[in-house]
Design a protein around this motif. Structure first.
Motif, short mmCIF file in Angstrom:
data_model
loop_
_atom_site.label_atom_id
_atom_site.label_comp_id
_atom_site.label_asym_id
_atom_site.label_seq_id
_atom_site.Cartn_x
_atom_site.Cartn_y
_atom_site.Cartn_z
N GLN A 13 1.36 4.64 10.11
CA GLN A 13 2.41 3.81 9.51
C GLN A 13 2.18 2.33 9.76
OE1 GLN A 13 6.55 5.03 9.62
NE2 GLN A 13 5.97 7.05 10.42
N TYR A 14 1.35 2.02 10.74
CA TYR A 14 1.03 0.63 11.05
C TYR A 14 -0.46 0.56 11.37
CZ TYR A 14 6.08 0.12 11.39
OH TYR A 14 7.43 0.12 11.11
N TYR A 404 12.50 -0.09 -2.51
CA TYR A 404 12.34 -0.60 -1.14
C TYR A 404 11.00 -1.31 -1.03
CZ TYR A 404 16.04 2.79 -0.12
OH TYR A 404 17.22 3.51 -0.13
N ASP A 407 6.56 -3.30 4.50
CA ASP A 407 6.70 -4.24 5.61
C ASP A 407 6.35 -5.65 5.18
OD1 ASP A 407 6.86 -4.33 8.82
OD2 ASP A 407 5.25 -5.67 8.14
N ASN A 446 4.45 4.17 5.58
CA ASN A 446 5.64 3.82 6.36
C ASN A 446 6.91 3.94 5.55
OD1 ASN A 446 7.51 1.11 7.06
ND2 ASN A 446 6.99 2.40 8.81
N VAL A 447 6.91 3.41 4.31
CA VAL A 447 8.13 3.52 3.50
C VAL A 447 8.30 4.92 2.90
CG1 VAL A 447 8.41 1.07 2.99
CG2 VAL A 447 6.91 2.45 1.54
N GLN A 449 7.69 7.59 4.72
CA GLN A 449 8.31 8.32 5.84
C GLN A 449 9.71 7.81 6.15
OE1 GLN A 449 6.76 10.96 6.97
NE2 GLN A 449 4.94 10.50 5.74
N GLU A 450 9.91 6.50 6.09
CA GLU A 450 11.18 5.91 6.53
C GLU A 450 12.22 5.81 5.41
OE1 GLU A 450 11.78 5.19 9.68
OE2 GLU A 450 9.74 5.78 10.28
N LYS A 451 11.77 5.62 4.17
CA LYS A 451 12.70 5.38 3.05
C LYS A 451 12.64 6.44 1.96
CE LYS A 451 14.00 1.40 4.79
NZ LYS A 451 15.37 1.21 5.34
#
Length: 510
Positions: A13-14, A404, A407, A446-447, A449-451
């Protein structure tokens, strides 16, 4: 997941800065162009006998022609600000893919032949002779730069590795060591009119098919005209838009926007390509020849405006260079910018309330947006700073309920490259493309998984092609990358015209 003959990095994710692996990508080289691809562009067909002398002569010519190149050679203080900013270094760990490492491949030759210290005390200043080994390094690593310019955003002196890579490629072309992919494509434009080598009849057939498909889907006759003399707008779009998804869905969206605007428009068989690969090889002469086709088409078709479709580097060439490459454009309507991006055109109509959308048509998607490098860091849109970031996002928000951003350190002017730009979108560089895509895909993951993001929109033909190719290597689906104007085309509410009540000739009974 796609099978690979190399190790695909793990998706995170990063993105973390890797431990360096010297020589990790030394084996990576694109195919060298044969004479049939070199000579039409004005280059030798193979490595010339006195190549070193010719290369140094060409470098001297470029140093005299472009003052910026000499500044870039002299200004670096090895501060390290750029070292972890290149997506290819982050994906491959090869130190020669650090921007400063890549620059030094040319800088050491520059110092040897164009500075007093390098001529007298070469070892003291890191100067080296231009040997065949150095040339091989140039060919490998200057074709591991997508010319995305992310490093220049972070460089305190503004050193532009893209300009250095372009100069290196121009020097190599001049001595007979060109890249097959780019040079073959430029040759196709000269012979046929577009990168894919699609002849006029194929384009006409494609557009007629699109008209039928849109009518079947909507009951509204949206026209996709080509070579229509007297149309108000000439649309210049990448040839990928004629060819395959997700590109063609964007072209469908353009046509629907023009239909609702009530403005006549046309494509051109002569200028059926927005892309200009002359920029990737650093050749002003070839950029000029490609751009002239747009001027010729605009004059022949007697249009009043020129609008460019979704293509990142094409927009950079158009925005930054078109007036000097192919101007003056005094025969066009002075009320409109030359050129204009399709996003600017669509956004203006949205602001004027001339387009209506049913945003629920895109409720099957949760969107994010990829800022394409050449749009983000080498151009603008609209009449305010940052318009190239805000206008596409405003269009997405006008057509979708679920959006969305990724990052903040990976978007806007800090966006990561797709990994396939700069003339590297070729299967002989697939390892580089997959590894170079990792930083962008980490941010996308990342988005996801998170959004709960399901799709990523883009306004660049190369980006869309690259992502559809590399997504499967990371366990993603090819259709998770889409054209921005696909969202527009899916959500737009079309107004039927009088001809929509008339039966199609093909539907008549015998």
């Amino acid at each position: 997941m796609a099978k690979a003959t190399f190790k695909v990095p793990d998706l995170t994710q990063y993105t973390e800065v890797p431990a360096i692996q010297p020589g990790a990508m030394a084996h990576s080289q694109p195919f060298i162009a044969k004479a049939e691809f070199q000579e039409p562009l004005g280059y030798p067909g193979e490595l010339v006998e006195n190549w070193q002398e010719r290369a140094i002569e060409k470098m001297g010519e470029l140093l005299g022609k472009y003052r910026s190149l000499r500044v870039y050679m002299d200004a670096c203080v090895k501060c390290g600000a750029c070292t972890d900013k290149c997506h290819y270094f982050l994906g491959t760990a090869d130190p020669k893919n650090m921007p400063v490492g890549r620059q030094d491949l040319m800088r050491k030759v520059y110092r040897r032949y164009f500075t007093l210290a390098g001529k007298l005390f070469p070892k003291l200043v890191g100067a080296e002779d231009f040997t065949k080994e150095v040339l091989d390094d140039w060919y490998s690593y200057f074709h591991q730069c997508s010319q995305c310019r992310r490093c220049s955003v972070f460089c305190p002196y503004g050193i532009d590795t893209a300009e250095i890579s372009m100069a290196a490629r121009e020097i190599m072309d001049a001595i007979g060591v060109g890249q097959k992919y780019c040079n073959e494509i430029i040759g196709k434009v000269y012979k046929v009119g577009n990168n894919l080598g699609l002849p006029g009849p194929a384009l006409i057939d494609t557009l007629e098919g699109l008209e039928e498909d849109v009518y079947d889907d909507t009951g509204v006759r949206v026209r996709y005209p080509i070579d229509q003399e007297g149309a108000e707008i000439l649309l210049v779009t990448p040839s990928a838009d004629f060819f395959a998804e997700p590109h063609v869905d964007g072209l469908i969206g353009y046509g629907k926007v023009f239909h609702e605007a009530g403005i006549s428009w046309t494509l051109s068989t002569h200028a059926s390509e927005a892309a200009n690969f002359g920029m990737f090889i650093g050749s002003y002469e070839n950029m000029h020849r490609v751009a002239q086709r747009i001027r010729e088409a605009a004059i022949k078709l007697k249009v009043k405006r020129i609008v460019f479709g979704e293509c990142g580097h094409a927009w950079r060439v158009a925005y930054s260079f078109l007036n000097t490459l192919a101007g003056p454009w005094d025969f066009l309507d002075p009320r409109y910018p030359v050129p204009q991006h399709i996003c600017e055109f669509t956004y203006e109509l949205i602001q004027q309330g001339k387009l209506k959308f049913d945003k629920s048509e895109n409720d099957d998607k949760v969107l994010t947006y990829h800022d394409s490098c050449n749009v983000a860091r080498a151009s603008r849109m609209g009449n305010v700073p940052g318009g190239q970031f805000e206008i596409p996002r405003a269009i997405i928000r006008a057509t979708c309920n679920n959006f969305y951003d990724m990052d903040e350190d990976t978007i806007r002017d800090r966006t990561f490259c797709c990994g396939g730009g700069g003339g590297l979108l070729t299967d002989d560089l697939m390892e580089l493309r997959v590894k170079g895509a990792k930083p962008r895909l980490d941010a996308l993951n990342n988005v996801i998984q998170e959004k709960g993001v399901t799709h990523m929109a883009a306004i660049c033909a190369i980006c869309k092609t690259q992502f559809s190719k590399v997504f499967p290597y990371y366990g993603l689906e090819m259709d998770q990358i889409i054209s921005l104007h696909q969202l527009v085309g899916d959500a737009i509410v079309l107004t039927p015209g009088p001809e929509d009540d008339e039966p199609d000739d093909d539907d008549d009974d015998d």
